[in-house]
Design a protein around this motif. Structure first.
Motif, PDB file in Angstrom:
ATOM      1  N   ASP A 229     -45.404 -20.749 -21.395  1.00  0.00           N
ATOM      2  CA  ASP A 229     -44.481 -21.396 -22.330  1.00  0.00           C
ATOM      3  C   ASP A 229     -43.076 -21.286 -21.747  1.00  0.00           C
ATOM      4  N   THR A 230     -42.600 -22.378 -21.151  1.00  0.00           N
ATOM      5  CA  THR A 230     -41.309 -22.335 -20.462  1.00  0.00           C
ATOM      6  C   THR A 230     -40.136 -22.216 -21.426  1.00  0.00           C
ATOM      7  N   THR A 231     -40.333 -22.558 -22.698  1.00  0.00           N
ATOM      8  CA  THR A 231     -39.236 -22.383 -23.658  1.00  0.00           C
ATOM      9  C   THR A 231     -38.929 -20.907 -23.848  1.00  0.00           C
ATOM     10  N   ILE A 232     -39.962 -20.051 -23.735  1.00  0.00           N
ATOM     11  CA  ILE A 232     -39.751 -18.605 -23.816  1.00  0.00           C
ATOM     12  C   ILE A 232     -39.178 -18.088 -22.504  1.00  0.00           C
ATOM     13  N   MET A 233     -39.615 -18.660 -21.378  1.00  0.00           N
ATOM     14  CA  MET A 233     -39.142 -18.222 -20.064  1.00  0.00           C
ATOM     15  C   MET A 233     -37.641 -18.425 -19.904  1.00  0.00           C
ATOM     16  N   TYR A 234     -37.112 -19.496 -20.509  1.00  0.00           N
ATOM     17  CA  TYR A 234     -35.697 -19.823 -20.347  1.00  0.00           C
ATOM     18  C   TYR A 234     -34.880 -19.501 -21.601  1.00  0.00           C
ATOM     19  N   SER A 235     -35.438 -18.733 -22.523  1.00  0.00           N
ATOM     20  CA  SER A 235     -34.727 -18.403 -23.756  1.00  0.00           C
ATOM     21  C   SER A 235     -33.571 -17.434 -23.481  1.00  0.00           C
ATOM     22  N   ASN A 236     -32.469 -17.597 -24.223  1.00  0.00           N
ATOM     23  CA  ASN A 236     -31.311 -16.710 -24.116  1.00  0.00           C
ATOM     24  C   ASN A 236     -31.254 -15.685 -25.245  1.00  0.00           C
ATOM     25  N   THR A 237     -32.202 -15.745 -26.156  1.00  0.00           N
ATOM     26  CA  THR A 237     -32.163 -14.897 -27.350  1.00  0.00           C
ATOM     27  C   THR A 237     -33.049 -13.675 -27.159  1.00  0.00           C
ATOM     28  N   ASN A 238     -32.487 -12.500 -27.381  1.00  0.00           N
ATOM     29  CA  ASN A 238     -33.258 -11.269 -27.291  1.00  0.00           C
ATOM     30  C   ASN A 238     -34.163 -11.124 -28.505  1.00  0.00           C
ATOM     31  N   ASP A 239     -35.325 -10.503 -28.296  1.00  0.00           N
ATOM     32  CA  ASP A 239     -36.182 -10.149 -29.424  1.00  0.00           C
ATOM     33  C   ASP A 239     -35.554  -8.969 -30.175  1.00  0.00           C
ATOM     34  N   GLU A 240     -36.074  -8.714 -31.356  1.00  0.00           N
ATOM     35  CA  GLU A 240     -35.569  -7.573 -32.129  1.00  0.00           C
ATOM     36  C   GLU A 240     -35.978  -6.270 -31.442  1.00  0.00           C
ATOM     37  N   ILE A 241     -34.997  -5.414 -31.186  1.00  0.00           N
ATOM     38  CA  ILE A 241     -35.246  -4.148 -30.495  1.00  0.00           C
ATOM     39  C   ILE A 241     -34.820  -3.009 -31.416  1.00  0.00           C
ATOM     40  N   THR A 242     -35.732  -2.096 -31.690  1.00  0.00           N
ATOM     41  CA  THR A 242     -35.436  -0.988 -32.594  1.00  0.00           C
ATOM     42  C   THR A 242     -34.576   0.060 -31.880  1.00  0.00           C
ATOM     43  N   TYR A 243     -34.034   1.002 -32.672  1.00  0.00           N
ATOM     44  CA  TYR A 243     -33.214   2.079 -32.100  1.00  0.00           C
ATOM     45  C   TYR A 243     -34.039   2.940 -31.155  1.00  0.00           C
ATOM     46  N   GLU A 244     -35.285   3.221 -31.531  1.00  0.00           N
ATOM     47  CA  GLU A 244     -36.146   4.048 -30.677  1.00  0.00           C
ATOM     48  C   GLU A 244     -36.405   3.359 -29.343  1.00  0.00           C
ATOM     49  N   GLU A 245     -36.627   2.053 -29.369  1.00  0.00           N
ATOM     50  CA  GLU A 245     -36.865   1.306 -28.121  1.00  0.00           C
ATOM     51  C   GLU A 245     -35.618   1.290 -27.242  1.00  0.00           C
ATOM     52  N   ARG A 246     -34.459   1.154 -27.868  1.00  0.00           N
ATOM     53  CA  ARG A 246     -33.212   1.196 -27.093  1.00  0.00           C
ATOM     54  C   ARG A 246     -33.018   2.562 -26.435  1.00  0.00           C
ATOM     55  N   GLU A 247     -33.376   3.610 -27.162  1.00  0.00           N
ATOM     56  CA  GLU A 247     -33.231   4.957 -26.625  1.00  0.00           C
ATOM     57  C   GLU A 247     -34.163   5.175 -25.426  1.00  0.00           C
ATOM     58  N   VAL A 248     -35.393   4.657 -25.518  1.00  0.00           N
ATOM     59  CA  VAL A 248     -36.340   4.790 -24.406  1.00  0.00           C
ATOM     60  C   VAL A 248     -35.831   4.030 -23.188  1.00  0.00           C
ATOM     61  N   ILE A 249     -35.318   2.823 -23.381  1.00  0.00           N
ATOM     62  CA  ILE A 249     -34.773   2.030 -22.266  1.00  0.00           C
ATOM     63  C   ILE A 249     -33.608   2.767 -21.612  1.00  0.00           C
ATOM     64  N   ALA A 250     -32.713   3.327 -22.441  1.00  0.00           N
ATOM     65  CA  ALA A 250     -31.567   4.064 -21.907  1.00  0.00           C
ATOM     66  C   ALA A 250     -32.022   5.315 -21.145  1.00  0.00           C
ATOM     67  N   ARG A 251     -33.046   5.985 -21.636  1.00  0.00           N
ATOM     68  CA  ARG A 251     -33.554   7.186 -20.958  1.00  0.00           C
ATOM     69  C   ARG A 251     -34.135   6.829 -19.588  1.00  0.00           C
ATOM     70  N   VAL A 252     -34.907   5.744 -19.520  1.00  0.00           N
ATOM     71  CA  VAL A 252     -35.478   5.312 -18.229  1.00  0.00           C
ATOM     72  C   VAL A 252     -34.368   4.938 -17.253  1.00  0.00           C
ATOM     73  N   CYS A 253     -33.344   4.243 -17.742  1.00  0.00           N
ATOM     74  CA  CYS A 253     -32.218   3.870 -16.871  1.00  0.00           C
ATOM     75  C   CYS A 253     -31.514   5.110 -16.327  1.00  0.00           C
ATOM     76  N   ASN A 254     -31.317   6.116 -17.173  1.00  0.00           N
ATOM     77  CA  ASN A 254     -30.660   7.349 -16.721  1.00  0.00           C
ATOM     78  C   ASN A 254     -31.539   8.115 -15.730  1.00  0.00           C
ATOM     79  N   CYS A 255     -32.854   8.024 -15.896  1.00  0.00           N
ATOM     80  CA  CYS A 255     -33.765   8.665 -14.936  1.00  0.00           C
ATOM     81  C   CYS A 255     -33.668   7.993 -13.572  1.00  0.00           C
ATOM     82  N   ILE A 256     -33.570   6.662 -13.566  1.00  0.00           N
ATOM     83  CA  ILE A 256     -33.414   5.934 -12.299  1.00  0.00           C
ATOM     84  C   ILE A 256     -32.098   6.320 -11.635  1.00  0.00           C
TER      85      ILE A 256
END
Length: 306
Positions: A229-256
């Motif tokens: 579905d190319t409309t999803i491939m080229y979408s500019n809108t983020n999906d809903e991201i919870t606080y816990e998911e944001r924290e996990v992403i930030a933790r992985v980035c800090n580990c890198i």
């Protein structure tokens, strides 16, 4: 008066060390780091490659600071800090810098921007046809300046710039995540550069040193047999991201970032070990030097135990 700077180790011991190090074959050979002007080997059977020069008869000397690489009898030194050198088939993460006639210019951490042609992208709706003037007028609906994308190196042009393509279900505009920049030499080549970590986030290890950590966008296909579905491939809108998911992403980035500061190779396995070691600390504490030393040391020990 002649001034000579002598090594703390006797020249005979250095020569013996070099010969022993160069005689070892196989993937388990330890990394041999050298400084500019340091003798790599005095054995006449070896040829000098990039990052080296000859100093007298049969003496191969390093021209840069880096790790010694050996291909049969050819010795070269890979610099520790350098721009990305592309190879065909590499998976890279890049940022659009300019939209011009029938192409995009992409920053991929190389010596010059890469080129993504309009003919090398999928059209909305999955239609297979020649691109026309209408498609050229709507190029910013695909990728605009500042967009981050993942692509594959397809070719090289006469001027040395690389050509990219995004034809495939894995190559799309990136969203729902964070961008991390590390030296390209640290990112290891794996069977795939796309990984899903046990903590639930996806990670793309771009071989150009650009890494993307994100929550997987909803609606993307799981394999190449499903319809894209190319409309999803080229979408500019983020999906809903919870606080816990944001924290996990930030933790992985800090580990890198922690692995990069310790100058350790980055792959999915060592990243998982580092993430598990980081759970004893808060995300903010992962930026402290003592915490970085603690979690990377534990990850390194677990890697050696495997």
């Amino acid at each position: 008066m002649e001034l000579r700077i002598l090594s703390p180790v006797s020249p005979a011991a250095v020569k013996k060390n070099d010969q022993k190090r160069m005689d070892i074959d196989g993937e388990n050979t330890p990394v041999h780091l050298v400084n500019p002007g340091e003798t790599i080997t005095t054995d006449q059977q070896f040829m000098r490659g990039h990052g080296t020069y000859a100093d007298g008869e049969n003496v191969v000397v390093s021209a840069v600071a880096g790790s010694v690489e050996r291909v049969n009898k050819l010795l070269s030194v890979r610099p520790l800090k350098t721009r990305y050198t592309p190879e065909i088939g590499d998976i890279v993460v890049g940022r659009v810098t300019e939209v011009i006639t029938k192409r995009w210019k992409i920053d991929v951490n190389g010596k010059q921007d890469a080129i993504l042609l309009l003919s090398s992208v999928n059209l909305p709706g999955g239609v297979q046809r020649r691109k026309n003037e209408s498609d050229e007028l709507h190029m910013r609906q695909f990728f605009a300046e500042g967009d981050v994308l993942v692509a594959e190196v397809q070719s090289f042009y006469v001027d040395g710039s690389m050509g990219l393509h995004t034809r495939g279900f894995k190559f799309c505009k990136l969203r729902n995540g964070s961008f991390v920049n590390v030296p390209p030499v640290l990112v290891q080549r794996c069977k795939t550069q796309f990984h899903t970590l046990p903590c639930g986030v996806d990670i793309i290890l771009g071989l150009n040193g650009y890494i993307w950590v994100n929550k997987k966008p909803q609606g993307l296909p799981e394999n190449n047999t499903e319809e894209v579905d190319t409309t999803i491939m080229y979408s500019n809108t983020n999906d809903e991201i919870t606080y816990e998911e944001r924290e996990v992403i930030a933790r992985v980035c800090n580990c890198i970032t922690a692995l990069a500061k310790r100058y350790m190779h980055i792959n999915d396995t060592v990243l998982i070990y580092t993430y598990e070691a980081s759970l004893a600390y808060t995300v903010k504490e992962l930026l402290k030097v003592d915490v970085i030393d603690s979690i990377t040391t534990e990850a390194s020990q677990r890697m050696h135990e495997v």
